[in-house]
Design a protein around this motif. Structure first.
Motif, PDB file in Angstrom:
ATOM      1  N   ILE A 163      -6.949 -38.945 -32.106  1.00 24.58           N
ATOM      2  CA  ILE A 163      -6.078 -39.473 -33.148  1.00 24.58           C
ATOM      3  C   ILE A 163      -6.868 -40.417 -34.044  1.00 24.58           C
ATOM      4  O   ILE A 163      -7.637 -41.265 -33.578  1.00 24.58           O
ATOM      5  CB  ILE A 163      -4.846 -40.199 -32.544  1.00 24.58           C
ATOM      6  N   GLY A 164      -6.708 -40.248 -35.349  1.00 28.27           N
ATOM      7  CA  GLY A 164      -7.289 -41.169 -36.312  1.00 28.27           C
ATOM      8  C   GLY A 164      -6.243 -42.189 -36.727  1.00 28.27           C
ATOM      9  O   GLY A 164      -5.144 -41.812 -37.152  1.00 28.27           O
ATOM     10  N   ILE A 165      -6.560 -43.467 -36.579  1.00 29.50           N
ATOM     11  CA  ILE A 165      -5.612 -44.543 -36.884  1.00 29.50           C
ATOM     12  C   ILE A 165      -6.187 -45.412 -37.998  1.00 29.50           C
ATOM     13  O   ILE A 165      -7.346 -45.841 -37.933  1.00 29.50           O
ATOM     14  CB  ILE A 165      -5.331 -45.406 -35.638  1.00 29.50           C
ATOM     15  N   ILE A 166      -5.377 -45.652 -39.018  1.00 29.87           N
ATOM     16  CA  ILE A 166      -5.788 -46.481 -40.157  1.00 29.87           C
ATOM     17  C   ILE A 166      -4.947 -47.758 -40.154  1.00 29.87           C
ATOM     18  O   ILE A 166      -3.806 -47.759 -40.622  1.00 29.87           O
ATOM     19  CB  ILE A 166      -5.596 -45.733 -41.488  1.00 29.87           C
ATOM     20  N   PRO A 167      -5.455 -48.862 -39.602  1.00 31.33           N
ATOM     21  CA  PRO A 167      -4.702 -50.123 -39.662  1.00 31.33           C
ATOM     22  C   PRO A 167      -4.606 -50.610 -41.103  1.00 31.33           C
ATOM     23  O   PRO A 167      -5.589 -50.560 -41.850  1.00 31.33           O
ATOM     24  CB  PRO A 167      -5.545 -51.082 -38.807  1.00 31.33           C
ATOM     25  N   ALA A 168      -3.421 -51.076 -41.498  1.00 34.80           N
ATOM     26  CA  ALA A 168      -3.219 -51.522 -42.883  1.00 34.80           C
ATOM     27  C   ALA A 168      -2.269 -52.709 -42.910  1.00 34.80           C
ATOM     28  O   ALA A 168      -1.078 -52.562 -42.652  1.00 34.80           O
ATOM     29  CB  ALA A 168      -2.671 -50.377 -43.729  1.00 34.80           C
ATOM     30  N   ARG A 169      -2.800 -53.890 -43.229  1.00 31.69           N
ATOM     31  CA  ARG A 169      -2.006 -55.099 -43.360  1.00 31.69           C
ATOM     32  C   ARG A 169      -1.750 -55.378 -44.838  1.00 31.69           C
ATOM     33  O   ARG A 169      -2.615 -55.141 -45.677  1.00 31.69           O
ATOM     34  CB  ARG A 169      -2.728 -56.302 -42.750  1.00 31.69           C
ATOM     35  N   TYR A 170      -0.580 -55.915 -45.135  1.00 37.28           N
ATOM     36  CA  TYR A 170      -0.286 -56.317 -46.511  1.00 37.28           C
ATOM     37  C   TYR A 170      -0.879 -57.698 -46.793  1.00 37.28           C
ATOM     38  O   TYR A 170      -1.505 -57.920 -47.827  1.00 37.28           O
ATOM     39  CB  TYR A 170       1.217 -56.340 -46.768  1.00 37.28           C
ATOM     40  N   GLU A 171      -0.678 -58.623 -45.858  1.00 44.33           N
ATOM     41  CA  GLU A 171      -1.155 -59.990 -46.053  1.00 44.33           C
ATOM     42  C   GLU A 171      -2.662 -60.058 -45.830  1.00 44.33           C
ATOM     43  O   GLU A 171      -3.179 -59.514 -44.859  1.00 44.33           O
ATOM     44  CB  GLU A 171      -0.447 -60.944 -45.098  1.00 44.33           C
ATOM     45  N   SER A 172      -3.348 -60.689 -46.755  1.00 42.02           N
ATOM     46  CA  SER A 172      -4.792 -60.882 -46.651  1.00 42.02           C
ATOM     47  C   SER A 172      -5.150 -62.124 -47.433  1.00 42.02           C
ATOM     48  O   SER A 172      -4.701 -62.286 -48.570  1.00 42.02           O
ATOM     49  CB  SER A 172      -5.539 -59.669 -47.218  1.00 42.02           C
ATOM     50  N   SER A 173      -5.941 -62.987 -46.820  1.00 42.74           N
ATOM     51  CA  SER A 173      -6.295 -64.238 -47.497  1.00 42.74           C
ATOM     52  C   SER A 173      -7.134 -63.972 -48.742  1.00 42.74           C
ATOM     53  O   SER A 173      -7.046 -64.694 -49.737  1.00 42.74           O
ATOM     54  CB  SER A 173      -7.053 -65.160 -46.537  1.00 42.74           C
ATOM     55  N   ARG A 174      -7.947 -62.904 -48.705  1.00 43.48           N
ATOM     56  CA  ARG A 174      -8.828 -62.615 -49.831  1.00 43.48           C
ATOM     57  C   ARG A 174      -8.195 -61.677 -50.862  1.00 43.48           C
ATOM     58  O   ARG A 174      -8.540 -61.716 -52.039  1.00 43.48           O
ATOM     59  CB  ARG A 174     -10.145 -62.010 -49.328  1.00 43.48           C
ATOM     60  N   PHE A 175      -7.257 -60.820 -50.401  1.00 46.44           N
ATOM     61  CA  PHE A 175      -6.725 -59.809 -51.318  1.00 46.44           C
ATOM     62  C   PHE A 175      -5.357 -59.341 -50.820  1.00 46.44           C
ATOM     63  O   PHE A 175      -5.224 -58.255 -50.267  1.00 46.44           O
ATOM     64  CB  PHE A 175      -7.709 -58.630 -51.391  1.00 46.44           C
ATOM     65  N   PRO A 176      -4.289 -60.144 -51.057  1.00 50.67           N
ATOM     66  CA  PRO A 176      -2.943 -59.723 -50.628  1.00 50.67           C
ATOM     67  C   PRO A 176      -2.527 -58.413 -51.292  1.00 50.67           C
ATOM     68  O   PRO A 176      -2.807 -58.192 -52.475  1.00 50.67           O
ATOM     69  CB  PRO A 176      -2.050 -60.889 -51.087  1.00 50.67           C
ATOM     70  N   GLY A 177      -1.880 -57.538 -50.527  1.00 50.04           N
ATOM     71  CA  GLY A 177      -1.396 -56.272 -51.057  1.00 50.04           C
ATOM     72  C   GLY A 177      -2.480 -55.233 -51.284  1.00 50.04           C
ATOM     73  O   GLY A 177      -2.233 -54.223 -51.953  1.00 50.04           O
ATOM     74  N   LYS A 178      -3.632 -55.452 -50.704  1.00 51.10           N
ATOM     75  CA  LYS A 178      -4.779 -54.577 -50.947  1.00 51.10           C
ATOM     76  C   LYS A 178      -4.498 -53.090 -50.684  1.00 51.10           C
ATOM     77  O   LYS A 178      -4.926 -52.238 -51.480  1.00 51.10           O
ATOM     78  CB  LYS A 178      -5.969 -55.059 -50.107  1.00 51.10           C
ATOM     79  N   PRO A 179      -3.808 -52.698 -49.609  1.00 50.65           N
ATOM     80  CA  PRO A 179      -3.599 -51.259 -49.366  1.00 50.65           C
ATOM     81  C   PRO A 179      -2.862 -50.533 -50.484  1.00 50.65           C
ATOM     82  O   PRO A 179      -2.988 -49.319 -50.629  1.00 50.65           O
ATOM     83  CB  PRO A 179      -2.774 -51.237 -48.066  1.00 50.65           C
ATOM     84  N   LEU A 180      -2.077 -51.277 -51.295  1.00 46.49           N
ATOM     85  CA  LEU A 180      -1.269 -50.651 -52.340  1.00 46.49           C
ATOM     86  C   LEU A 180      -1.911 -50.703 -53.723  1.00 46.49           C
ATOM     87  O   LEU A 180      -1.329 -50.212 -54.687  1.00 46.49           O
ATOM     88  CB  LEU A 180       0.112 -51.306 -52.386  1.00 46.49           C
ATOM     89  N   VAL A 181      -3.088 -51.271 -53.831  1.00 46.52           N
ATOM     90  CA  VAL A 181      -3.739 -51.381 -55.132  1.00 46.52           C
ATOM     91  C   VAL A 181      -4.074 -49.993 -55.672  1.00 46.52           C
ATOM     92  O   VAL A 181      -4.426 -49.081 -54.917  1.00 46.52           O
ATOM     93  CB  VAL A 181      -5.013 -52.256 -55.045  1.00 46.52           C
ATOM     94  N   ASP A 182      -3.931 -49.806 -56.980  1.00 51.28           N
ATOM     95  CA  ASP A 182      -4.198 -48.519 -57.613  1.00 51.28           C
ATOM     96  C   ASP A 182      -5.695 -48.322 -57.830  1.00 51.28           C
ATOM     97  O   ASP A 182      -6.373 -49.181 -58.388  1.00 51.28           O
ATOM     98  CB  ASP A 182      -3.476 -48.422 -58.962  1.00 51.28           C
ATOM     99  N   ILE A 183      -6.184 -47.172 -57.393  1.00 52.28           N
ATOM    100  CA  ILE A 183      -7.582 -46.794 -57.618  1.00 52.28           C
ATOM    101  C   ILE A 183      -7.591 -45.385 -58.206  1.00 52.28           C
ATOM    102  O   ILE A 183      -7.407 -44.399 -57.493  1.00 52.28           O
ATOM    103  CB  ILE A 183      -8.408 -46.837 -56.313  1.00 52.28           C
ATOM    104  N   GLY A 184      -7.726 -45.307 -59.497  1.00 51.42           N
ATOM    105  CA  GLY A 184      -7.776 -44.012 -60.160  1.00 51.42           C
ATOM    106  C   GLY A 184      -6.522 -43.184 -60.017  1.00 51.42           C
ATOM    107  O   GLY A 184      -6.592 -41.958 -59.870  1.00 51.42           O
ATOM    108  N   GLY A 185      -5.357 -43.813 -60.040  1.00 46.68           N
ATOM    109  CA  GLY A 185      -4.099 -43.080 -60.009  1.00 46.68           C
ATOM    110  C   GLY A 185      -3.492 -42.894 -58.639  1.00 46.68           C
ATOM    111  O   GLY A 185      -2.389 -42.336 -58.518  1.00 46.68           O
ATOM    112  N   LYS A 186      -4.148 -43.362 -57.610  1.00 48.44           N
ATOM    113  CA  LYS A 186      -3.600 -43.309 -56.259  1.00 48.44           C
ATOM    114  C   LYS A 186      -3.840 -44.660 -55.591  1.00 48.44           C
ATOM    115  O   LYS A 186      -4.813 -45.361 -55.898  1.00 48.44           O
ATOM    116  CB  LYS A 186      -4.267 -42.213 -55.419  1.00 48.44           C
TER     117      LYS A 186
END
Length: 247
Positions: A4-27
Motif C-alpha cells: 500500500i502506498g500512503i501519502i500523509p497530508a496535513r493542512y496545518e504547517s508552520s512554514r506553509f499552511p494549506g500546502k496540500p491544496l495549493v495550485d500547481i499548474g491547474g491541479k
C-alpha cells in the motif's frame, strides 16, 4: 506481497499552511502527488492519510482514496501506522511525501522492490551528491552505507569527515550520498517502530530514522538517479512551476 502506498497530508504547517491544496499548474499539489504515485505498478492500493476535512473533501472530488487520521501524530510514519491498523491485508507500506508533486513512479518501484528480499525490515532511497552546496547544507541529510547496502547513520553534517583534506576537495575525493525521504516498511515493523520512545540521536539530529537504527532495526538502501523537488515554502511553488511548466 501486497503493498500500500500512503501519502500523509496535513493542512496545518508552520512554514506553509494549506500546502496540500495549493495550485500547481491547474491541479492541487496533493492531486499531482496522488496521480504520480498511481503510476507505480507495484502498489496494490494508494491512499491519502489526512487529519483535515478540507483535504478529505478535495481528494474525494478527484476520485482519490482518502482516510481520516488523528490530528495528534508527530510524523508521517505515525500517520501511516494508523492507516495500516485500520486497513488490513497489506504486507508492506510505502510512505510517500505529500509535498513532492513530481515524484517519479520509478522511485517508488525501486523502493518497493527492496521487499522482494524477505529480510528487509525498512527501506529507503539515496542519491549521489553532485552539488557541493548540498554537501554542506544542513537541510540535506547525508547517509553512510555498509557493504550490505544498509544505512549505518544519517546526519545533517557532512559524513564521513575527511581528515587532512580541504573541504573544497571532499566531493572529488569521496562519493557522498544524500537521503531521499521516502520510506517503505514491513507492516509489522511499522507498527513496532511507532511505539518506540524518541531516541537520543533523533533528538540531536532531528531525524526520526535514527530512532530505528538506535533500537537495532536495519534500513535497506537503494540508490536512485532521480532527485526529488519538495515544496517547503510558498516561494517554492513558483520555482517548481518554472521548472516543469516553463515554455
Amino acid at each position: 506481497m501486497r503493498t500500500i502506498g500512503i501519502i500523509p497530508a496535513r493542512y496545518e504547517s508552520s512554514r506553509f499552511p494549506g500546502k496540500p491544496l495549493v495550485d500547481i499548474g491547474g491541479k492541487s499539489m496533493i492531486q499531482r502527488v496522488y496521480e504520480q504515485v498511481k503510476g507505480c505498478s507495484g502498489l496494490s492500493e494508494v491512499i491519502v492519510a489526512t487529519d483535515d476535512s478540507r483535504i478529505e473533501e478535495h481528494v474525494r472530488s478527484f476520485a482519490g482514496n482518502v482516510i481520516m487520521t488523528s490530528s495528534t501524530h508527530q510524523s508521517g510514519t505515525d500517520r501511516c501506522a494508523e492507516v495500516v491498523s485500520k486497513i488490513s491485508g497489506f504486507d508492506v507500506a510505502i510512505n510517500i511525501q505529500g509535498d513532492e508533486p513530481f515524484i517519479s513512479p520509478l522511485q517508488i518501484e525501486l523502493l518497493s522492490n527492496l521487499f522482494q528480499d524477505a529480510t528487509t525490515e525498512i527501506g529507503t532511497l539515496i542519491k549521489k551528491i553532485d552539488n557541493p552546496d548540498d554537501l554542506f547544507n544542513e537541510s540535506t541529510p547525508k547517509v553512510i552505507v555498509n557493504s550490505r547496502k544498509e544505512a549505518m547513520y544519517f546526519s545533517r553534517q557532512t559524513i564521513p569527515f575527511q581528515r587532512g583534506a580541504k573541504q573544497s576537495d571532499w566531493i572529488n575525493n569521496y562519493t557522498y550520498f544524500k537521503h531521499i525521504g521516502i520510506y517503505g516498511y514491513k507492516v509489522d515493523i511499522l507498527k513496532e517502530i511507532t511505539k518506540l520512545p524518541v531516541s537520543s540521536y533523533e533528538k540531536a539530529e532531528g531525524l526520526e530514522q535514527l530512532r530505528w537504527l538506535e533500537n537495532g532495526y536495519k534500513i535497506k538502501i537503494a540508490e536512485t538517479e532521480f532527485d526529488t523537488i519538495a515544496v517547503d515554502h510558498p516561494e517554492d511553488v513558483e520555482l517548481i512551476k518554472g521548472k516543469f511548466f516553463s515554455s
